[in-house]
Design a protein around this motif. Sequence first.
Motif, PDB file in Angstrom:
ATOM      1  N   ASP A   1       0.850  -1.182   0.000  1.00 26.12           N
ATOM      2  CA  ASP A   1       0.000   0.000   0.000  1.00 26.12           C
ATOM      3  C   ASP A   1       0.890   1.237   0.000  1.00 26.12           C
ATOM      4  OD1 ASP A   1      -2.007   1.827   0.232  1.00 26.12           O
ATOM      5  OD2 ASP A   1      -2.425   1.403   2.344  1.00 26.12           O
ATOM      6  N   THR A   2       0.778   2.054  -1.047  1.00 31.46           N
ATOM      7  CA  THR A   2       1.612   3.241  -1.150  1.00 31.46           C
ATOM      8  C   THR A   2       0.845   4.525  -0.861  1.00 31.46           C
ATOM      9  OG1 THR A   2       1.175   3.380  -3.524  1.00 31.46           O
ATOM     10  CG2 THR A   2       3.158   2.183  -2.825  1.00 31.46           C
ATOM     11  N   THR A   3      -0.386   4.398  -0.391  1.00 33.77           N
ATOM     12  CA  THR A   3      -1.144   5.599  -0.058  1.00 33.77           C
ATOM     13  C   THR A   3      -0.573   6.221   1.207  1.00 33.77           C
ATOM     14  OG1 THR A   3      -2.753   4.304   1.179  1.00 33.77           O
ATOM     15  CG2 THR A   3      -3.275   4.775  -1.116  1.00 33.77           C
ATOM     16  N   PRO A   4      -0.530   7.555   1.266  1.00 34.02           N
ATOM     17  CA  PRO A   4       0.033   8.181   2.460  1.00 34.02           C
ATOM     18  C   PRO A   4      -0.836   7.936   3.680  1.00 34.02           C
ATOM     19  CG  PRO A   4      -0.875   9.844   0.976  1.00 34.02           C
ATOM     20  CD  PRO A   4      -0.980   8.517   0.278  1.00 34.02           C
ATOM     21  N   ALA A   5      -0.183   7.853   4.816  1.00 34.27           N
ATOM     22  CA  ALA A   5      -0.915   7.676   6.067  1.00 34.27           C
ATOM     23  C   ALA A   5      -1.435   9.034   6.504  1.00 34.27           C
ATOM     24  CB  ALA A   5       0.004   7.094   7.124  1.00 34.27           C
ATOM     25  N   VAL A   6      -2.730   9.210   6.442  1.00 31.15           N
ATOM     26  CA  VAL A   6      -3.332  10.478   6.823  1.00 31.15           C
ATOM     27  C   VAL A   6      -3.957  10.317   8.203  1.00 31.15           C
ATOM     28  CG1 VAL A   6      -5.035  12.220   6.197  1.00 31.15           C
ATOM     29  CG2 VAL A   6      -3.777  11.010   4.410  1.00 31.15           C
ATOM     30  N   ALA A   7      -3.610  11.217   9.076  1.00 27.62           N
ATOM     31  CA  ALA A   7      -4.156  11.179  10.432  1.00 27.62           C
ATOM     32  C   ALA A   7      -5.626  11.574  10.398  1.00 27.62           C
ATOM     33  CB  ALA A   7      -3.377  12.133  11.319  1.00 27.62           C
ATOM     34  N   PRO A   8      -6.398  11.141  11.382  1.00 28.77           N
ATOM     35  CA  PRO A   8      -7.795  11.559  11.445  1.00 28.77           C
ATOM     36  C   PRO A   8      -7.892  13.078  11.438  1.00 28.77           C
ATOM     37  CG  PRO A   8      -7.324   9.898  13.114  1.00 28.77           C
ATOM     38  CD  PRO A   8      -6.015  10.270  12.479  1.00 28.77           C
TER      39      PRO A   8
ATOM     40  N   ILE B   1      10.782   8.410  12.819  1.00 26.72           N
ATOM     41  CA  ILE B   1      10.663   6.943  12.871  1.00 26.72           C
ATOM     42  C   ILE B   1       9.627   6.542  13.915  1.00 26.72           C
ATOM     43  CG2 ILE B   1      11.890   4.820  13.522  1.00 26.72           C
ATOM     44  CD1 ILE B   1      14.411   6.134  12.200  1.00 26.72           C
ATOM     45  N   ALA B   2       9.646   7.193  15.067  1.00 27.76           N
ATOM     46  CA  ALA B   2       8.666   6.886  16.124  1.00 27.76           C
ATOM     47  C   ALA B   2       7.245   7.149  15.638  1.00 27.76           C
ATOM     48  CB  ALA B   2       8.963   7.713  17.369  1.00 27.76           C
ATOM     49  N   GLU B   3       7.054   8.227  14.916  1.00 28.26           N
ATOM     50  CA  GLU B   3       5.714   8.534  14.404  1.00 28.26           C
ATOM     51  C   GLU B   3       5.287   7.530  13.335  1.00 28.26           C
ATOM     52  OE1 GLU B   3       2.089  10.587  14.282  1.00 28.26           O
ATOM     53  OE2 GLU B   3       3.688  10.457  15.757  1.00 28.26           O
ATOM     54  N   SER B   4       6.228   7.086  12.510  1.00 28.85           N
ATOM     55  CA  SER B   4       5.905   6.063  11.515  1.00 28.85           C
ATOM     56  C   SER B   4       5.479   4.769  12.188  1.00 28.85           C
ATOM     57  CB  SER B   4       7.106   5.789  10.604  1.00 28.85           C
ATOM     58  OG  SER B   4       7.360   6.888   9.781  1.00 28.85           O
ATOM     59  N   ARG B   5       6.149   4.422  13.270  1.00 29.50           N
ATOM     60  CA  ARG B   5       5.776   3.213  14.019  1.00 29.50           C
ATOM     61  C   ARG B   5       4.400   3.378  14.665  1.00 29.50           C
ATOM     62  NH1 ARG B   5       9.519  -0.699  15.455  1.00 29.50           N
ATOM     63  NH2 ARG B   5       8.336  -1.014  17.357  1.00 29.50           N
ATOM     64  N   ARG B   6       4.149   4.574  15.232  1.00 25.81           N
ATOM     65  CA  ARG B   6       2.882   4.822  15.908  1.00 25.81           C
ATOM     66  C   ARG B   6       1.700   4.755  14.938  1.00 25.81           C
ATOM     67  NH1 ARG B   6      -0.948   8.198  16.683  1.00 25.81           N
ATOM     68  NH2 ARG B   6      -0.129   9.804  15.329  1.00 25.81           N
ATOM     69  N   THR B   7       1.899   5.299  13.757  1.00 25.57           N
ATOM     70  CA  THR B   7       0.798   5.328  12.787  1.00 25.57           C
ATOM     71  C   THR B   7       0.737   4.057  11.947  1.00 25.57           C
ATOM     72  OG1 THR B   7       2.169   6.487  11.169  1.00 25.57           O
ATOM     73  CG2 THR B   7       0.786   7.835  12.627  1.00 25.57           C
ATOM     74  N   GLY B   8       1.706   3.163  12.120  1.00 32.13           N
ATOM     75  CA  GLY B   8       1.688   1.917  11.361  1.00 32.13           C
ATOM     76  C   GLY B   8       2.069   2.086   9.907  1.00 32.13           C
ATOM     77  N   THR B   9       2.890   3.088   9.610  1.00 25.94           N
ATOM     78  CA  THR B   9       3.267   3.327   8.214  1.00 25.94           C
ATOM     79  C   THR B   9       4.613   2.729   7.845  1.00 25.94           C
ATOM     80  OG1 THR B   9       4.200   5.467   8.803  1.00 25.94           O
ATOM     81  CG2 THR B   9       1.918   5.448   8.025  1.00 25.94           C
ATOM     82  N   LEU B  10       5.151   1.889   8.706  1.00 22.55           N
ATOM     83  CA  LEU B  10       6.367   1.182   8.337  1.00 22.55           C
ATOM     84  C   LEU B  10       5.982   0.092   7.353  1.00 22.55           C
ATOM     85  CD1 LEU B  10       8.153   0.854  11.796  1.00 22.55           C
ATOM     86  CD2 LEU B  10       8.758   2.345   9.908  1.00 22.55           C
ATOM     87  N   ALA B  11       6.245   0.343   6.085  1.00 23.45           N
ATOM     88  CA  ALA B  11       5.831  -0.597   5.039  1.00 23.45           C
ATOM     89  C   ALA B  11       6.641  -1.882   5.137  1.00 23.45           C
ATOM     90  CB  ALA B  11       6.027   0.033   3.660  1.00 23.45           C
ATOM     91  N   PRO B  12       6.015  -3.033   4.890  1.00 22.44           N
ATOM     92  CA  PRO B  12       6.765  -4.289   4.898  1.00 22.44           C
ATOM     93  C   PRO B  12       7.709  -4.329   3.695  1.00 22.44           C
ATOM     94  CG  PRO B  12       4.524  -4.647   4.152  1.00 22.44           C
ATOM     95  CD  PRO B  12       4.593  -3.214   4.594  1.00 22.44           C
TER      96      PRO B  12
END
Length: 151
Positions: A5-12, A134-145
């Motif tokens: 999934d390459t869509t950007p992680a958008v916060a609520p 990096i911490a925010e990427s982990r929190r939002t689950g945007t660390l792509a496999p």
Amino acid sequence: MTTIDTTPAVAPAGRRSRKVRIAGWLLTAAGLGHTLGSFLETAPDHLRTWFDGHLWSQADYTAWSDAAAGFWYSAFSFGPPLLLVGVTVLWLERRGITPPLVIAVSVATWVIVTFVASGPSPLPLLLIASGLLIAESRRTGTLAPLPGKKS
């Protein structure tokens, strides 16, 4: 076949990240500080040379003048691109978008390599910005496999 999934992680709606904002300001301040500081240090002595067509030696392009060194230290240094990266991170944060992990990893890698090569400097402060991203990427689950890995 695994799809990524390459869509950007958008916060609520209305959810902005303080970590990303701090990282963006650290990157912006470092880029702006280096750019302005180096211009103030070099421009008074070399600005005229930069624009009169004599920046590079006409006879020998390998000759390194003080004006050319000052130009690379200021206008062609890491300052302007780092400023653009910082402003981009701030722009993404204002829209509630988590910046791509490649920004954090690239900045961290660049800082480590240049710190080892050049010695003590304020550069390691940018590792804080990378860590926050990096911490925010982990929190939002945007660390792509990784490609080929099943998540």
